[in-house]
Design a protein around this motif. Structure first.
Motif, PDB file in Angstrom:
ATOM      1  N   PHE A 186       0.833  -1.207   0.000  1.00 34.19           N
ATOM      2  CA  PHE A 186       0.000   0.000   0.000  1.00 34.19           C
ATOM      3  C   PHE A 186       0.869   1.260   0.000  1.00 34.19           C
ATOM      4  O   PHE A 186       0.503   2.265  -0.608  1.00 34.19           O
ATOM      5  N   ARG A 187       2.006   1.203   0.675  1.00 37.90           N
ATOM      6  CA  ARG A 187       2.915   2.345   0.663  1.00 37.90           C
ATOM      7  C   ARG A 187       3.421   2.614  -0.756  1.00 37.90           C
ATOM      8  O   ARG A 187       3.433   3.766  -1.213  1.00 37.90           O
ATOM      9  N   HIS A 188       3.816   1.565  -1.470  1.00 35.16           N
ATOM     10  CA  HIS A 188       4.306   1.733  -2.842  1.00 35.16           C
ATOM     11  C   HIS A 188       3.214   2.289  -3.749  1.00 35.16           C
ATOM     12  O   HIS A 188       3.474   3.154  -4.594  1.00 35.16           O
ATOM     13  N   PHE A 189       1.997   1.786  -3.578  1.00 37.60           N
ATOM     14  CA  PHE A 189       0.889   2.272  -4.402  1.00 37.60           C
ATOM     15  C   PHE A 189       0.612   3.748  -4.140  1.00 37.60           C
ATOM     16  O   PHE A 189       0.465   4.545  -5.078  1.00 37.60           O
ATOM     17  N   MET A 190       0.544   4.133  -2.883  1.00 35.10           N
ATOM     18  CA  MET A 190       0.230   5.526  -2.557  1.00 35.10           C
ATOM     19  C   MET A 190       1.361   6.465  -2.948  1.00 35.10           C
ATOM     20  O   MET A 190       1.116   7.585  -3.407  1.00 35.10           O
ATOM     21  N   MET A 191       2.596   6.017  -2.785  1.00 34.39           N
ATOM     22  CA  MET A 191       3.715   6.861  -3.182  1.00 34.39           C
ATOM     23  C   MET A 191       3.731   7.108  -4.679  1.00 34.39           C
ATOM     24  O   MET A 191       4.107   8.189  -5.147  1.00 34.39           O
ATOM     25  N   ALA A 192       3.293   6.114  -5.462  1.00 32.46           N
ATOM     26  CA  ALA A 192       3.272   6.276  -6.917  1.00 32.46           C
ATOM     27  C   ALA A 192       2.218   7.271  -7.363  1.00 32.46           C
ATOM     28  O   ALA A 192       2.348   7.882  -8.432  1.00 32.46           O
ATOM     29  N   GLN A 193       1.158   7.479  -6.570  1.00 30.28           N
ATOM     30  CA  GLN A 193       0.085   8.395  -6.962  1.00 30.28           C
ATOM     31  C   GLN A 193       0.228   9.772  -6.309  1.00 30.28           C
ATOM     32  O   GLN A 193      -0.505  10.697  -6.682  1.00 30.28           O
ATOM     33  N   THR A 194       1.121   9.916  -5.354  1.00 32.05           N
ATOM     34  CA  THR A 194       1.216  11.151  -4.581  1.00 32.05           C
ATOM     35  C   THR A 194       2.203  12.113  -5.218  1.00 32.05           C
ATOM     36  O   THR A 194       3.304  11.715  -5.628  1.00 32.05           O
ATOM     37  N   ARG A 195       1.840  13.364  -5.276  1.00 26.27           N
ATOM     38  CA  ARG A 195       2.722  14.403  -5.810  1.00 26.27           C
ATOM     39  C   ARG A 195       3.778  14.783  -4.774  1.00 26.27           C
ATOM     40  O   ARG A 195       3.512  14.794  -3.564  1.00 26.27           O
ATOM     41  N   GLU A 196       4.950  15.114  -5.263  1.00 26.90           N
ATOM     42  CA  GLU A 196       6.025  15.526  -4.361  1.00 26.90           C
ATOM     43  C   GLU A 196       5.694  16.834  -3.651  1.00 26.90           C
ATOM     44  O   GLU A 196       6.099  17.041  -2.507  1.00 26.90           O
ATOM     45  N   THR A 197       4.971  17.721  -4.323  1.00 22.98           N
ATOM     46  CA  THR A 197       4.605  18.993  -3.685  1.00 22.98           C
ATOM     47  C   THR A 197       3.695  18.768  -2.481  1.00 22.98           C
ATOM     48  O   THR A 197       3.820  19.459  -1.467  1.00 22.98           O
ATOM     49  N   ASP A 198       2.784  17.798  -2.589  1.00 18.27           N
ATOM     50  CA  ASP A 198       1.901  17.506  -1.454  1.00 18.27           C
ATOM     51  C   ASP A 198       2.683  16.888  -0.300  1.00 18.27           C
ATOM     52  O   ASP A 198       2.441  17.209   0.871  1.00 18.27           O
ATOM     53  N   LEU A 199       3.625  15.987  -0.618  1.00 17.23           N
ATOM     54  CA  LEU A 199       4.469  15.432   0.437  1.00 17.23           C
ATOM     55  C   LEU A 199       5.288  16.515   1.116  1.00 17.23           C
ATOM     56  O   LEU A 199       5.430  16.535   2.350  1.00 17.23           O
ATOM     57  N   GLN A 200       5.832  17.430   0.328  1.00 19.58           N
ATOM     58  CA  GLN A 200       6.629  18.508   0.889  1.00 19.58           C
ATOM     59  C   GLN A 200       5.774  19.423   1.754  1.00 19.58           C
ATOM     60  O   GLN A 200       6.221  19.899   2.800  1.00 19.58           O
ATOM     61  N   LEU A 201       4.531  19.664   1.329  1.00 22.86           N
ATOM     62  CA  LEU A 201       3.635  20.521   2.100  1.00 22.86           C
ATOM     63  C   LEU A 201       3.390  19.956   3.489  1.00 22.86           C
ATOM     64  O   LEU A 201       3.552  20.651   4.505  1.00 22.86           O
ATOM     65  N   PHE A 202       3.014  18.693   3.569  1.00 23.84           N
ATOM     66  CA  PHE A 202       2.714  18.097   4.873  1.00 23.84           C
ATOM     67  C   PHE A 202       3.975  17.858   5.681  1.00 23.84           C
ATOM     68  O   PHE A 202       3.928  17.849   6.916  1.00 23.84           O
ATOM     69  N   ALA A 203       5.112  17.655   5.014  1.00 19.73           N
ATOM     70  CA  ALA A 203       6.369  17.532   5.753  1.00 19.73           C
ATOM     71  C   ALA A 203       6.733  18.851   6.427  1.00 19.73           C
ATOM     72  O   ALA A 203       7.207  18.870   7.570  1.00 19.73           O
TER      73      ALA A 203
ATOM     74  N   SER B 145       1.608   8.508   8.734  1.00 16.85           N
ATOM     75  CA  SER B 145       0.831   9.662   9.195  1.00 16.85           C
ATOM     76  C   SER B 145       0.993  10.867   8.284  1.00 16.85           C
ATOM     77  O   SER B 145       0.142  11.759   8.258  1.00 16.85           O
ATOM     78  N   LEU B 146       2.057  10.920   7.508  1.00 14.85           N
ATOM     79  CA  LEU B 146       2.286  12.001   6.548  1.00 14.85           C
ATOM     80  C   LEU B 146       1.885  11.584   5.133  1.00 14.85           C
ATOM     81  O   LEU B 146       1.403  12.408   4.352  1.00 14.85           O
ATOM     82  N   LEU B 147       2.051  10.301   4.814  1.00 12.02           N
ATOM     83  CA  LEU B 147       1.762   9.832   3.463  1.00 12.02           C
ATOM     84  C   LEU B 147       0.270   9.822   3.164  1.00 12.02           C
ATOM     85  O   LEU B 147      -0.146  10.197   2.057  1.00 12.02           O
TER      86      LEU B 147
END
Length: 269
Positions: free
Chosen positions: A156-173, A190-192
């Motif tokens: 599930f982590r691999h699937f979600m990481m493939a669909q998630t934008r880097e900008t959104d990850l950076q925002l929540f980080a 909790s961040l992904l």
């Protein structure tokens, strides 16, 4: 008289301190059941216990495992909506219904059912990999509960990481005060999850915008024609609805939409 004799015998029994036969029987039964009750109340296998083995792994009692399973089942609907392709599909289908001008057709139950089964179709490889790597070894008692959870979570982590934008990850980080991550494996769940949901909503609205354009053009053309003919009292939505349905059927819209939604998800190897 007989009644007076009985009354005298009752008073004589009370005066002598005797107990009625019913009270003696109850006392006898209580004495007989006391050892059994004490045996039932004796502590057996502890219900909630964590045992640390020599290798450092922790094993949980069956009662504690069942408690965790029941708690996980209550969170299953939220996990289906927030960790799979469910959100993107249901948002796109809802926008399509609004673009067609159909308020209750297809109904919400039909849309949710269609979304659910399409989600199972898209998530099939992920679910199969999670079962083969995490659930199946645990059922065969080859790995512990903790390792099974880690292995089940990774697909599930691999699937979600493939669909998630880097900008959104950076925002929540940045919101969480986290630094840049060197690898996807370092991104906490909790961040992904919120970053994945945000990306899914963005993608769903982009697809919905592209779906809305041809139907909006039909509405504009029909409204312009009616206004040019002086038929201002006739609702343009009522006239344009058959044309939009005809267009959607002629282009085989449902097949195109289902195929586009299924192919829009990238399954990470």
């Amino acid at each position: 008289m007989r009644g007076e004799g009985t009354l005298r015998q009752g008073k004589r029994g009370q005066a002598s301190g005797g107990k009625p036969p019913g009270g003696r029987l109850a006392l006898l039964v209580a004495l007989l059941l006391l050892p059994t009750a004490m045996g039932l109340a004796a502590p057996g296998v502890p219900a909630l216990a964590v045992t640390t083995e020599g290798s450092g792994e922790q094993t949980y009692t069956v009662t504690l495992q069942i408690l965790g399973l029941m708690t996980a089942l209550t969170l299953l609907p939220a996990a289906v909506m927030m960790m799979t392709s469910f959100t993107r599909i249901i948002v796109v289908l809802s926008i399509l219904r609004q673009a067609l001008g159909l308020a209750q057709t297809p109904s919400s139950q039909i849309l949710i059912g269609l979304t659910l089964f399409l989600t199972f179709f898209i998530m099939g490889p992920v679910l199969d990999k999670a079962y083969q790597e995490g659930v199946r070894p645990y059922l065969q008692e080859e790995i512990s509960v903790t390792e099974a959870l880690v292995r089940t979570r990774e697909p599930f982590r691999h699937f979600m990481m493939a669909q998630t934008r880097e900008t959104d990850l950076q925002l929540f980080a940045e919101i969480a005060g986290q630094k840049a991550f060197e690898s996807p494996a370092q991104v906490p769940f909790s961040l992904l999850v919120p970053a994945f949901i945000t990306s899914e909503l963005k993608t769903a609205f982009q697809i919905g915008f592209l779906l809305f354009i041809p139907f909006l053009i039909i509405d504009l053309v029909v409204a312009s024609v009616l206004m040019a003919m002086g038929m201002m009292m006739l609702s343009p939505m009522l006239v344009s609805l058959p044309f939009k349905l005809l267009l959607f059927v002629l282009i085989d819209g449902w097949s195109l939409l289902m195929g586009t939604l299924a192919s829009s998800f990238y399954i990470a190897p």
